[in-house]
Design a protein around this motif. Structure first.
Motif, PDB file in Angstrom:
ATOM      1  N   GLY A 103       0.815  -1.208   0.000  1.00 22.66           N
ATOM      2  CA  GLY A 103       0.000   0.000   0.000  1.00 22.66           C
ATOM      3  C   GLY A 103       0.847   1.257   0.000  1.00 22.66           C
ATOM      4  O   GLY A 103       0.318   2.362  -0.046  1.00 22.66           O
ATOM      5  N   GLY A 104       2.162   1.098   0.045  1.00 17.73           N
ATOM      6  CA  GLY A 104       3.065   2.240  -0.025  1.00 17.73           C
ATOM      7  C   GLY A 104       3.157   2.760  -1.449  1.00 17.73           C
ATOM      8  O   GLY A 104       2.629   2.162  -2.392  1.00 17.73           O
ATOM      9  N   VAL A 105       3.845   3.863  -1.618  1.00 20.46           N
ATOM     10  CA  VAL A 105       3.877   4.526  -2.922  1.00 20.46           C
ATOM     11  C   VAL A 105       4.536   3.662  -3.997  1.00 20.46           C
ATOM     12  O   VAL A 105       4.056   3.606  -5.129  1.00 20.46           O
ATOM     13  N   ASP A 106       5.602   2.955  -3.669  1.00 20.61           N
ATOM     14  CA  ASP A 106       6.308   2.162  -4.681  1.00 20.61           C
ATOM     15  C   ASP A 106       5.455   0.996  -5.174  1.00 20.61           C
ATOM     16  O   ASP A 106       5.293   0.805  -6.377  1.00 20.61           O
ATOM     17  N   SER A 107       4.922   0.216  -4.232  1.00 27.26           N
ATOM     18  CA  SER A 107       4.129  -0.939  -4.658  1.00 27.26           C
ATOM     19  C   SER A 107       2.802  -0.514  -5.267  1.00 27.26           C
ATOM     20  O   SER A 107       2.260  -1.208  -6.129  1.00 27.26           O
TER      21      SER A 107
END
Length: 91
Positions: free
Chosen positions: A36-40
């Protein structure tokens, strides 16, 4: 002023975005470790756009991961129509 259309990417980022889409298309199917972070979130979004149902999100659920983060990941996938698997990892 708010708009639903994102601003165009600078040329260098656009080239990288296209390369990512081409790479994902060659793979044909992917499972993205989705926190749920920006990268994933970026990777999953592009994968889902390119591969449709052949992109799946995998999220770990554990005592050390706040339940809110797992819920937010699930909500994101539900809104985008992305298949989402939540795996319990506590032993």
């Amino acid at each position: 002023m708010s708009t639903d259309t994102p601003a165009p990417l600078p040329a260098e980022l656009s080239k990288k975005h296209e390369a990512l889409k081409e790479h994902l298309a060659k793979l044909g199917a992917v499972a993205v470790a989705f926190s749920g972070g920006v990268d994933s979130t970026l990777l999953l979004s592009v994968a889902a756009d390119v591969l449709g149902d052949n992109a799946v999100a995998i999220t770990a659920r554990a005592q050390m991961i706040p339940a809110r983060e797992v819920r937010e990941a699930s909500d994101f996938c539900a809104k985008r129509g992305i298949r989402h698997v939540v795996m319990d990892v506590d032993a």
